[in-house]
Design a protein around this motif. Structure first.
Motif, PDB file in Angstrom:
ATOM      1  N   LEU A 170       0.832  -1.211   0.000  1.00 59.49           N
ATOM      2  CA  LEU A 170       0.000   0.000   0.000  1.00 59.49           C
ATOM      3  C   LEU A 170       0.868   1.263   0.000  1.00 59.49           C
ATOM      4  CD1 LEU A 170      -2.743  -1.062   2.568  1.00 59.49           C
ATOM      5  CD2 LEU A 170      -3.069  -0.702   0.114  1.00 59.49           C
ATOM      6  N   LEU A 171       1.925   1.254   0.813  1.00 57.00           N
ATOM      7  CA  LEU A 171       2.821   2.408   0.863  1.00 57.00           C
ATOM      8  C   LEU A 171       3.554   2.589  -0.466  1.00 57.00           C
ATOM      9  CD1 LEU A 171       4.220   1.940   4.459  1.00 57.00           C
ATOM     10  CD2 LEU A 171       2.702   3.790   3.666  1.00 57.00           C
ATOM     11  N   GLU A 180      -4.663  -0.174   8.718  1.00 53.88           N
ATOM     12  CA  GLU A 180      -5.226   1.167   8.552  1.00 53.88           C
ATOM     13  C   GLU A 180      -4.452   2.202   9.363  1.00 53.88           C
ATOM     14  OE1 GLU A 180      -9.600   3.274   8.542  1.00 53.88           O
ATOM     15  OE2 GLU A 180      -9.319   1.483   9.766  1.00 53.88           O
ATOM     16  N   ASN A 181      -4.238   1.927  10.631  1.00 52.74           N
ATOM     17  CA  ASN A 181      -3.544   2.888  11.492  1.00 52.74           C
ATOM     18  C   ASN A 181      -2.112   3.125  11.040  1.00 52.74           C
ATOM     19  OD1 ASN A 181      -5.828   3.157  13.097  1.00 52.74           O
ATOM     20  ND2 ASN A 181      -5.165   1.598  14.546  1.00 52.74           N
ATOM     21  N   THR A 182      -1.425   2.069  10.637  1.00 57.27           N
ATOM     22  CA  THR A 182      -0.038   2.225  10.218  1.00 57.27           C
ATOM     23  C   THR A 182       0.061   2.913   8.864  1.00 57.27           C
ATOM     24  OG1 THR A 182       0.517   0.242  11.500  1.00 57.27           O
ATOM     25  CG2 THR A 182       2.173   1.032   9.951  1.00 57.27           C
ATOM     26  N   PHE A 183      -0.801   2.533   7.919  1.00 55.91           N
ATOM     27  CA  PHE A 183      -0.790   3.158   6.595  1.00 55.91           C
ATOM     28  C   PHE A 183      -1.003   4.664   6.700  1.00 55.91           C
ATOM     29  CE2 PHE A 183      -3.321   4.273   2.673  1.00 55.91           C
ATOM     30  CZ  PHE A 183      -2.258   4.248   1.782  1.00 55.91           C
ATOM     31  N   PHE A 184      -2.074   5.058   7.379  1.00 54.92           N
ATOM     32  CA  PHE A 184      -2.364   6.484   7.498  1.00 54.92           C
ATOM     33  C   PHE A 184      -1.379   7.187   8.431  1.00 54.92           C
ATOM     34  CE2 PHE A 184      -6.416   4.896   5.837  1.00 54.92           C
ATOM     35  CZ  PHE A 184      -6.568   5.754   4.754  1.00 54.92           C
ATOM     36  N   ILE A 186       1.737   7.935   6.335  1.00 50.22           N
ATOM     37  CA  ILE A 186       1.467   9.054   5.428  1.00 50.22           C
ATOM     38  C   ILE A 186       1.437  10.382   6.198  1.00 50.22           C
ATOM     39  CG2 ILE A 186      -0.281  10.083   3.916  1.00 50.22           C
ATOM     40  CD1 ILE A 186      -0.836   7.126   3.001  1.00 50.22           C
ATOM     41  N   LYS A 187       0.810  10.381   7.342  1.00 50.39           N
ATOM     42  CA  LYS A 187       0.729  11.600   8.157  1.00 50.39           C
ATOM     43  C   LYS A 187       2.120  12.058   8.614  1.00 50.39           C
ATOM     44  CE  LYS A 187      -1.070  13.267  12.550  1.00 50.39           C
ATOM     45  NZ  LYS A 187      -1.728  12.889  13.791  1.00 50.39           N
ATOM     46  N   PRO A 238      -4.837   8.625  -0.417  1.00 45.90           N
ATOM     47  CA  PRO A 238      -4.648   7.455   0.460  1.00 45.90           C
ATOM     48  C   PRO A 238      -5.941   6.700   0.762  1.00 45.90           C
ATOM     49  CG  PRO A 238      -3.429   9.329   1.296  1.00 45.90           C
ATOM     50  CD  PRO A 238      -4.254   9.828   0.148  1.00 45.90           C
ATOM     51  N   GLN A 239      -7.027   7.423   0.977  1.00 52.17           N
ATOM     52  CA  GLN A 239      -8.283   6.748   1.304  1.00 52.17           C
ATOM     53  C   GLN A 239      -8.750   5.867   0.153  1.00 52.17           C
ATOM     54  OE1 GLN A 239      -9.790   6.992   4.519  1.00 52.17           O
ATOM     55  NE2 GLN A 239     -10.687   5.128   3.655  1.00 52.17           N
ATOM     56  N   LYS A 240      -8.555   6.318  -1.081  1.00 55.65           N
ATOM     57  CA  LYS A 240      -8.933   5.514  -2.244  1.00 55.65           C
ATOM     58  C   LYS A 240      -8.098   4.242  -2.324  1.00 55.65           C
ATOM     59  CE  LYS A 240     -10.777   9.114  -5.214  1.00 55.65           C
ATOM     60  NZ  LYS A 240     -10.733   9.787  -6.495  1.00 55.65           N
TER      61      LYS A 240
END
Length: 139
Positions: free
Chosen positions: A13-14, A45-49, A52-53, A24-26
């Motif tokens: 994903l990254l 979800e938590n790690t992906f976002f 990115i954050k 990112p949401q898409k």
């Protein structure tokens, strides 16, 4: 899905985010549409976002450990692997650094070049020694 598989998906994903620059949401919604992460959904979800954050801070930390190397020259898959592990080490309290490093090295063996596992191991080991203290085994 176990945590190792979840990390592999997270790296994918990254990588996709870095290559495509899609929202990112898409990217995450498409992942959920095509996969059932079961009890690892929150972790992914938590790690992906979270990555990115915090990508600018994470990349600055990565740059600190690059010797005679520019971050833009790092293979995108290696960068995704390191971002995931850096996030776990810097922002997660429930994942031992030794586990994160080991998983990163194993993912690099599977998806990257022959030299990448040692490169990634060295960068992550230096992070653990300098920022967290102790040695790369989480001591």
């Amino acid at each position: 899905m176990n945590r190792t598989q979840a990390r592999e998906w997270l790296v994918k994903l990254l990588y996709q985010y870095d290559i495509s620059k899609l929202e990112p949401q898409k990217i995450f919604d498409k992942f959920l549409e095509d996969n059932d992460p079961e009890d690892e959904k929150d972790y992914i979800e938590n790690t992906f976002f979270g990555v990115i954050k915090n990508v600018d801070n994470i990349d600055e930390k990565i740059k600190k450990y690059l010797k005679n190397w520019d971050i833009n020259r790092i293979a995108k898959i290696d960068l995704a692997i390191m971002r995931c592990s850096f996030y776990e080490i810097l922002y997660s309290t429930d994942i031992p650094s030794s586990v994160s490093i080991n998983e990163a090295v194993e993912i690099a063996k599977k998806y990257s070049t022959e030299k990448s596992p040692a490169f990634i191991n060295g960068i992550l080991g230096n992070l653990v020694r300098d920022i967290i203290g102790g040695d790369a085994n989480g001591d």
